[in-house]
Design an enzyme around this catalytic site. Structure first.
Site, PDB file in Angstrom:
ATOM      1  N   LYS A  83       0.815  -1.110  -0.037  1.00  0.00           N
ATOM      2  CA  LYS A  83      -0.022  -0.011   0.048  1.00  0.00           C
ATOM      3  C   LYS A  83       0.949   1.242  -0.096  1.00  0.00           C
ATOM      4  CE  LYS A  83      -2.346  -1.340   3.666  1.00  0.00           C
ATOM      5  NZ  LYS A  83      -1.804  -2.936   3.863  1.00  0.00           N
ATOM      6  N   THR A  84       1.751   1.162   0.806  1.00  0.00           N
ATOM      7  CA  THR A  84       2.629   2.400   1.003  1.00  0.00           C
ATOM      8  C   THR A  84       3.589   2.633  -0.554  1.00  0.00           C
ATOM      9  OG1 THR A  84       2.917   1.893   3.400  1.00  0.00           O
ATOM     10  CG2 THR A  84       4.561   3.582   2.418  1.00  0.00           C
ATOM     11  N   ASP A 128      -1.594   6.320   6.523  1.00  0.00           N
ATOM     12  CA  ASP A 128      -1.752   4.983   6.834  1.00  0.00           C
ATOM     13  C   ASP A 128      -2.822   4.755   7.919  1.00  0.00           C
ATOM     14  OD1 ASP A 128      -0.655   2.333   6.436  1.00  0.00           O
ATOM     15  OD2 ASP A 128       1.100   2.482   7.306  1.00  0.00           O
ATOM     16  N   THR A 177      -5.924  -1.798   6.853  1.00  0.00           N
ATOM     17  CA  THR A 177      -5.958  -3.107   6.993  1.00  0.00           C
ATOM     18  C   THR A 177      -7.571  -3.791   7.127  1.00  0.00           C
ATOM     19  OG1 THR A 177      -5.427  -2.966   9.255  1.00  0.00           O
ATOM     20  CG2 THR A 177      -3.544  -3.674   7.736  1.00  0.00           C
ATOM     21  N   ARG A 236       7.145  -7.744   1.862  1.00  0.00           N
ATOM     22  CA  ARG A 236       7.931  -7.156   3.022  1.00  0.00           C
ATOM     23  C   ARG A 236       8.544  -8.380   3.722  1.00  0.00           C
ATOM     24  NH1 ARG A 236       4.580  -4.245   7.450  1.00  0.00           N
ATOM     25  NH2 ARG A 236       4.148  -2.587   5.605  1.00  0.00           N
TER      26      ARG A 236
END
Ligand code: ADE
Length: 349
Positions: A83-84, A128, A177, A236
């Protein structure tokens, strides 16, 4: 490339303005300098999330053709799926600044207004964990998103006056999320909404090879495949484990990452053959051993494990649900037959 990346930490008096490095209280892991360096900078380098990437590329191209800014974008999905990263790429592709904060860092209306009034035309504002914005702050977002304005209220009661302050036309990217926790007025103000999926092993192999090349590490095909299989469908995690495996291989096997060095290094990390962590295993074993396979409520599992419910719901469960280890029923969570098989336990049915 975007000119600047500005981040706002929980310390609201401190506004940092750093080129290329983003820090933020709730996304430390995500935004550490090393992960940033492995991050793709353009959609050309980006692997996976094909539909989302295609939608965004079209939206960006159309906005550029019309010399307009983008619609606000809501990105949903478990942690670590990009997402980032996607927000960085959007800022790069739009050649605009990216300003980063997170829901819990915005404690008061003033925290948000301070950021909004400093945004430039077309800037990308990334929030976020947007589901964790306090209600009182969220209400300032509505006119900001819709009319590019903030309303200041002076005095109280019959003397109350309001002043409308015009903002530059910015693009809000919200990441969450838990889209179910967003209020509908907030959700409805996003023009684009996409859910990110877990990555396939094949996609993770490509990401791992790319990261290994950036880190100047030799990795065999089997090594990349083994690491991809144990990365919980999450880039990640793949990138983090690659670094551990690289250390291990450097010390124990002449620097080459092979299937054997991945297996040995991940055993030391407590990661099993399916990529499950000790928390994943504890979660499943709690349902199986303590609650006889379920159904059991999430609060009861969290209490037994002495873990935050949010951690279980946001971090642990999505992947276990995806691979069919756990089932969510109306009466609670149940361990699946696959979970019993994984632990070589006979189902108690
Ligand atoms: N590194 C982390 N996520 C990535 C992705 N989706 N594509 C390429 N490299 C990545």
């Amino acid at each position: 490339m975007s000119d600047d990346i500005i981040s706002y930490s929980s310390d609201k008096t401190h506004l940092s303005d750093k080129k290329g490095i983003v820090t933020s209280i709730n996304t430390k892991d995500d935004l550490s300098a090393e992960i940033v360096s492995l991050r793709p900078n353009s959609f050309k380098e980006y692997i996976g999330q094909d539909d989302t990437v295609e939608t965004l590329k079209i939206a960006i191209q159309a906005a550029k053709m019309r010399s307009e800014s983008l619609d606000h974008i809501l990105l949903h999905g478990p942690p670590g799926l990009g997402k980032t990263t996607i927000s960085h790429i959007i800022a790069n592709e739009m050649e605009k600044n990216l300003v980063v904060t997170s829901g819990p860092a915005l404690e008061k209306g003033g925290d948000l207004i301070g950021i909004l009034t400093n945004l430039g035309e077309g800037d990308i504002f990334f929030i976020d964990e947007i589901h964790r914005i306090p209600k009182i702050v969220e209400e300032f977002l509505y006119p900001a998103m819709e009319d590019f304005a903030v309303d200041f209220i002076f005095d109280k009661g019959i003397h109350a006056r309001s002043h409308r302050y015009r903002l530059k036309q910015f693009v809000l990217i919200g990441a969450t999320t838990r889209v179910g926790l967003l209020s509908s007025p907030l959700r409805d103000r996003f023009g684009l909404f996409r859910t990110l999926d877990f990555y396939s092993v094949e996609q993770l192999v490509i990401i791992i090879k790319r990261s290994a090349a950036i880190l100047d590490t030799i990795i065999s095909e089997n090594g990349a495949n083994e690491l991809a299989r144990r990365s919980r469908g999450t880039p990640r995690i793949a990138n983090r484990l690659l670094k551990r495996v690289r250390d291990y291989s450097q010390v124990k096997s002449h620097g080459r990452v092979t299937r054997q060095s991945v297996q040995a290094a991940l055993e030391l990390e407590g990661i099993d053959g399916l990529g499950l962590t000790s928390l994943d295993r504890h979660y499943l074993k709690t349902i199986i051993d303590f609650y006889k396979g379920g159904p059991v409520g999430i609060e009861a599992i969290a209490a037994t494990l002495q873990e935050e419910t949010d951690t279980l719901v946001d971090v642990v469960e999505p992947f276990l649900l995806k691979i069919g280890m756990v089932l969510r029923t109306s009466s609670g969570r149940r361990a699946s037959e696959k979970a019993y098989l994984h632990f070589k336990i006979k189902p108690s049915l």
